[in-house]
Design a protein around this motif. Structure first.
Motif, PDB file in Angstrom:
ATOM      1  N   GLY A  53     -10.474  74.132  15.187  1.00 15.17           N
ATOM      2  CA  GLY A  53     -11.712  73.960  15.933  1.00 15.17           C
ATOM      3  C   GLY A  53     -12.904  73.558  15.096  1.00 15.17           C
ATOM      4  N   ARG A  54     -12.695  73.129  13.859  1.00 11.27           N
ATOM      5  CA  ARG A  54     -13.816  72.744  13.003  1.00 11.27           C
ATOM      6  C   ARG A  54     -14.522  71.519  13.570  1.00 11.27           C
ATOM      7  NH1 ARG A  54      -9.587  73.125   8.394  1.00 11.27           N
ATOM      8  NH2 ARG A  54      -9.749  75.297   7.724  1.00 11.27           N
ATOM      9  N   GLN A  55     -15.839  71.527  13.492  1.00  7.57           N
ATOM     10  CA  GLN A  55     -16.614  70.372  13.942  1.00  7.57           C
ATOM     11  C   GLN A  55     -16.431  69.225  12.956  1.00  7.57           C
ATOM     12  OE1 GLN A  55     -18.438  70.203  16.967  1.00  7.57           O
ATOM     13  NE2 GLN A  55     -17.137  71.997  17.204  1.00  7.57           N
ATOM     14  N   TRP A  56     -16.441  67.998  13.490  1.00  6.52           N
ATOM     15  CA  TRP A  56     -16.211  66.820  12.655  1.00  6.52           C
ATOM     16  C   TRP A  56     -17.211  65.758  13.040  1.00  6.52           C
ATOM     17  CZ3 TRP A  56     -13.610  66.169   8.347  1.00  6.52           C
ATOM     18  CH2 TRP A  56     -13.348  64.871   7.901  1.00  6.52           C
ATOM     19  N   ASN A 142     -11.865  57.348   8.233  1.00  2.00           N
ATOM     20  CA  ASN A 142     -13.136  56.921   7.646  1.00  2.00           C
ATOM     21  C   ASN A 142     -13.023  55.461   7.245  1.00  2.00           C
ATOM     22  OD1 ASN A 142     -13.992  59.621   7.801  1.00  2.00           O
ATOM     23  ND2 ASN A 142     -13.384  60.062   5.709  1.00  2.00           N
ATOM     24  N   ILE A 143     -13.730  54.613   7.959  1.00  4.31           N
ATOM     25  CA  ILE A 143     -13.688  53.174   7.671  1.00  4.31           C
ATOM     26  C   ILE A 143     -15.016  52.691   7.087  1.00  4.31           C
ATOM     27  CG2 ILE A 143     -13.452  50.873   8.691  1.00  4.31           C
ATOM     28  CD1 ILE A 143     -11.495  52.116  10.689  1.00  4.31           C
ATOM     29  N   ALA A 144     -16.124  52.989   7.778  1.00  4.75           N
ATOM     30  CA  ALA A 144     -17.431  52.516   7.321  1.00  4.75           C
ATOM     31  C   ALA A 144     -18.231  53.584   6.599  1.00  4.75           C
ATOM     32  CB  ALA A 144     -18.238  51.994   8.515  1.00  4.75           C
ATOM     33  N   SER A 145     -17.840  54.855   6.746  1.00  2.11           N
ATOM     34  CA  SER A 145     -18.598  55.938   6.125  1.00  2.11           C
ATOM     35  C   SER A 145     -17.720  57.175   6.050  1.00  2.11           C
ATOM     36  CB  SER A 145     -19.862  56.250   6.938  1.00  2.11           C
ATOM     37  OG  SER A 145     -19.513  56.763   8.229  1.00  2.11           O
ATOM     38  N   CYS A 146     -18.203  58.168   5.317  1.00  2.00           N
ATOM     39  CA  CYS A 146     -17.515  59.452   5.244  1.00  2.00           C
ATOM     40  C   CYS A 146     -18.559  60.555   5.127  1.00  2.00           C
ATOM     41  CB  CYS A 146     -16.538  59.498   4.062  1.00  2.00           C
ATOM     42  SG  CYS A 146     -17.318  59.351   2.447  1.00  2.00           S
ATOM     43  N   PRO A 147     -18.207  61.782   5.485  1.00  2.00           N
ATOM     44  CA  PRO A 147     -19.161  62.885   5.342  1.00  2.00           C
ATOM     45  C   PRO A 147     -19.522  63.093   3.873  1.00  2.00           C
ATOM     46  CG  PRO A 147     -17.279  63.507   6.716  1.00  2.00           C
ATOM     47  CD  PRO A 147     -16.926  62.214   6.079  1.00  2.00           C
ATOM     48  N   ASP A 148     -20.752  63.527   3.629  1.00  4.66           N
ATOM     49  CA  ASP A 148     -21.173  63.791   2.251  1.00  4.66           C
ATOM     50  C   ASP A 148     -21.427  65.273   1.999  1.00  4.66           C
ATOM     51  OD1 ASP A 148     -23.476  64.203   3.674  1.00  4.66           O
ATOM     52  OD2 ASP A 148     -24.593  62.535   2.775  1.00  4.66           O
ATOM     53  N   ASP A 149     -21.060  66.110   2.968  1.00  2.83           N
ATOM     54  CA  ASP A 149     -21.310  67.545   2.820  1.00  2.83           C
ATOM     55  C   ASP A 149     -20.009  68.350   2.904  1.00  2.83           C
ATOM     56  OD1 ASP A 149     -20.771  67.032   5.455  1.00  2.83           O
ATOM     57  OD2 ASP A 149     -22.402  68.248   6.272  1.00  2.83           O
ATOM     58  N   TYR A 152     -14.721  69.087  -0.337  1.00  2.00           N
ATOM     59  CA  TYR A 152     -13.700  68.337  -1.062  1.00  2.00           C
ATOM     60  C   TYR A 152     -14.157  66.876  -1.113  1.00  2.00           C
ATOM     61  CZ  TYR A 152     -12.801  67.900   3.885  1.00  2.00           C
ATOM     62  OH  TYR A 152     -12.977  67.733   5.238  1.00  2.00           O
ATOM     63  N   PRO A 153     -13.647  66.073  -2.042  1.00  2.00           N
ATOM     64  CA  PRO A 153     -14.041  64.660  -2.096  1.00  2.00           C
ATOM     65  C   PRO A 153     -13.603  63.915  -0.833  1.00  2.00           C
ATOM     66  CG  PRO A 153     -12.953  65.340  -4.130  1.00  2.00           C
ATOM     67  CD  PRO A 153     -12.744  66.454  -3.140  1.00  2.00           C
ATOM     68  N   ALA A 154     -14.401  62.946  -0.433  1.00  2.50           N
ATOM     69  CA  ALA A 154     -14.062  62.099   0.711  1.00  2.50           C
ATOM     70  C   ALA A 154     -14.440  60.657   0.375  1.00  2.50           C
ATOM     71  CB  ALA A 154     -14.789  62.560   1.971  1.00  2.50           C
ATOM     72  N   THR A 155     -13.783  59.716   1.034  1.00  3.85           N
ATOM     73  CA  THR A 155     -14.065  58.307   0.823  1.00  3.85           C
ATOM     74  C   THR A 155     -13.815  57.545   2.121  1.00  3.85           C
ATOM     75  OG1 THR A 155     -13.617  56.398  -0.613  1.00  3.85           O
ATOM     76  CG2 THR A 155     -11.724  57.726   0.038  1.00  3.85           C
ATOM     77  N   PHE A 156     -14.047  56.225   2.103  1.00  2.00           N
ATOM     78  CA  PHE A 156     -13.821  55.423   3.307  1.00  2.00           C
ATOM     79  C   PHE A 156     -13.238  54.072   2.911  1.00  2.00           C
ATOM     80  CE2 PHE A 156     -18.254  55.167   2.050  1.00  2.00           C
ATOM     81  CZ  PHE A 156     -18.561  53.816   2.063  1.00  2.00           C
ATOM     82  N   LEU A 157     -12.573  53.446   3.864  1.00  2.00           N
ATOM     83  CA  LEU A 157     -11.759  52.277   3.560  1.00  2.00           C
ATOM     84  C   LEU A 157     -12.570  51.066   3.095  1.00  2.00           C
ATOM     85  CD1 LEU A 157      -9.046  52.334   6.387  1.00  2.00           C
ATOM     86  CD2 LEU A 157      -8.944  53.298   4.080  1.00  2.00           C
ATOM     87  N   LYS A 158     -13.769  50.882   3.626  1.00  2.00           N
ATOM     88  CA  LYS A 158     -14.559  49.712   3.237  1.00  2.00           C
ATOM     89  C   LYS A 158     -14.932  49.733   1.758  1.00  2.00           C
ATOM     90  CE  LYS A 158     -16.666  47.966   7.511  1.00  2.00           C
ATOM     91  NZ  LYS A 158     -16.267  46.563   7.290  1.00  2.00           N
ATOM     92  N   GLN A 159     -14.899  50.900   1.133  1.00  2.00           N
ATOM     93  CA  GLN A 159     -15.147  50.945  -0.296  1.00  2.00           C
ATOM     94  C   GLN A 159     -14.029  50.246  -1.069  1.00  2.00           C
ATOM     95  OE1 GLN A 159     -15.786  55.217  -1.011  1.00  2.00           O
ATOM     96  NE2 GLN A 159     -17.927  54.742  -1.454  1.00  2.00           N
ATOM     97  N   GLN A 160     -12.837  50.228  -0.471  1.00  2.00           N
ATOM     98  CA  GLN A 160     -11.694  49.594  -1.129  1.00  2.00           C
ATOM     99  C   GLN A 160     -11.442  48.191  -0.602  1.00  2.00           C
ATOM    100  OE1 GLN A 160     -10.822  51.558  -3.520  1.00  2.00           O
ATOM    101  NE2 GLN A 160     -12.077  53.198  -2.655  1.00  2.00           N
ATOM    102  N   GLN A 161     -11.728  47.976   0.679  1.00  2.00           N
ATOM    103  CA  GLN A 161     -11.485  46.682   1.310  1.00  2.00           C
ATOM    104  C   GLN A 161     -12.642  46.409   2.288  1.00  2.00           C
ATOM    105  OE1 GLN A 161     -11.104  43.546   2.191  1.00  2.00           O
ATOM    106  NE2 GLN A 161      -9.009  43.779   1.378  1.00  2.00           N
ATOM    107  N   PRO A 162     -13.623  45.599   1.878  1.00  2.00           N
ATOM    108  CA  PRO A 162     -14.796  45.358   2.735  1.00  2.00           C
ATOM    109  C   PRO A 162     -14.452  44.797   4.106  1.00  2.00           C
ATOM    110  CG  PRO A 162     -15.225  44.614   0.494  1.00  2.00           C
ATOM    111  CD  PRO A 162     -13.759  44.952   0.558  1.00  2.00           C
ATOM    112  N   ARG A 163     -13.294  44.141   4.240  1.00  2.00           N
ATOM    113  CA  ARG A 163     -12.929  43.559   5.535  1.00  2.00           C
ATOM    114  C   ARG A 163     -12.283  44.572   6.482  1.00  2.00           C
ATOM    115  NH1 ARG A 163     -11.413  39.625   1.903  1.00  2.00           N
ATOM    116  NH2 ARG A 163      -9.222  40.219   2.031  1.00  2.00           N
TER     117      ARG A 163
END
Length: 252
Positions: A53-56, A142-149, A152-163
């Motif tokens: 039930g964690r908020q996302w 996570n495609i265009a953004s990811c949580p920053d709070d 644990y580390p998080a990332t998003f796909l556009k950082q690896q592939q802008p398309r």
């Protein structure tokens, strides 16, 4: 749009601008008699949730999708669909970004990692109505953004592939699901599914900590048993774990 293979297999798609959560939209569709094989996608969610039930957070630009399945298997086999969904998620991300294992890995039980940073997650829920099992699988990518709070580390796909985009990821994911589900549905299909998942598993062979309701337990992650339970070699011996939160490293 769904991938061509998904459309050919009879899967359908509903797209919403904003919903509370796609999981709840799928449950509402089930209440209204929806026969299943339905993808529900939202451009944003205002009440997205994860496990327990964690908020996302669900801002626009990422993929929020739920897949509704009606009578996909016997109830006892339903937990295996989480591994099928994880493999489809891995296949899709690898296709869209052009990166595969070991940089892209599956973290038991439900996350996709890139270089040990969370990129996507899934949530599996099932219920029985009139003796018939229904399963809803929620995907958050996570495609265009990811949580920053996050803790644990998080990332998003556009950082690896802008398309990378919601559209390309949905097409790839729906296509991958059809192939992985078909393979799993064959007699004895969980064996190859389990092997494929382990080939992509994060932290296999490493010391990990699993947070359980009774407290944390640490040990070496040695594999999955034939039923899909995590195998943990602890100081007290081998333990089989159905569910929990996995952390990399020793006790915490």
């Amino acid at each position: 749009m769904l991938g061509e293979a998904a459309r050919a297999a009879g899967y359908r798609l509903i797209v919403r601008d904003e919903v509370g959560s796609t999981m709840e939209e799928a449950r509402r569709a089930l209440d209204q008699g929806e026969p299943g094989d339905l993808w529900i996608v939202a451009r944003s969610q205002n009440a997205g949730r994860g496990r327990h039930g964690r908020q996302w957070g669900s801002p626009p630009g990422n993929l929020y999708a739920s897949l509704l399945l009606v009578a996909p298997c016997e109830p006892a086999l339903a937990p295996q669909l989480g591994f099928v969904a994880g493999l489809a998620l891995h296949d899709a991300a690898a296709s869209v970004v052009g990166i595969s294992s070991p940089s892209l890995a599956l973290k038991w039980p439900n996350d996709l990692l890139f270089e040990k940073a969370k990129t996507a997650g899934l949530l599996l829920e099932g219920e029985s109505r009139a003796g018939r099992l229904s399963v809803i699988i929620g995907f958050g990518v996570n495609i265009a953004s990811c949580p920053d709070d996050t803790p644990y580390p998080a990332t998003f796909l556009k950082q690896q592939q802008p398309r990378a985009s919601v559209e390309t990821m949905l097409a790839a994911l729906s296509t991958a699901w059809v192939a992985r589900f078909a393979a799993w549905s064959q007699p004895g299909g969980f064996g190859p599914t389990r092997a494929a998942w382990l080939e992509r598993a994060a932290f296999l062979g490493d010391t990990i900590t699993i947070r359980l309701s009774e407290g944390p337990v640490s040990g070496r992650f040695t594999g999955l048993d034939p039923g899909g339970r995590l195998e943990l070699e602890t100081e007290a011996g081998r333990r089989l774990i159905d569910a929990g939160d996995l952390y990399f490293g020793g006790p915490r």
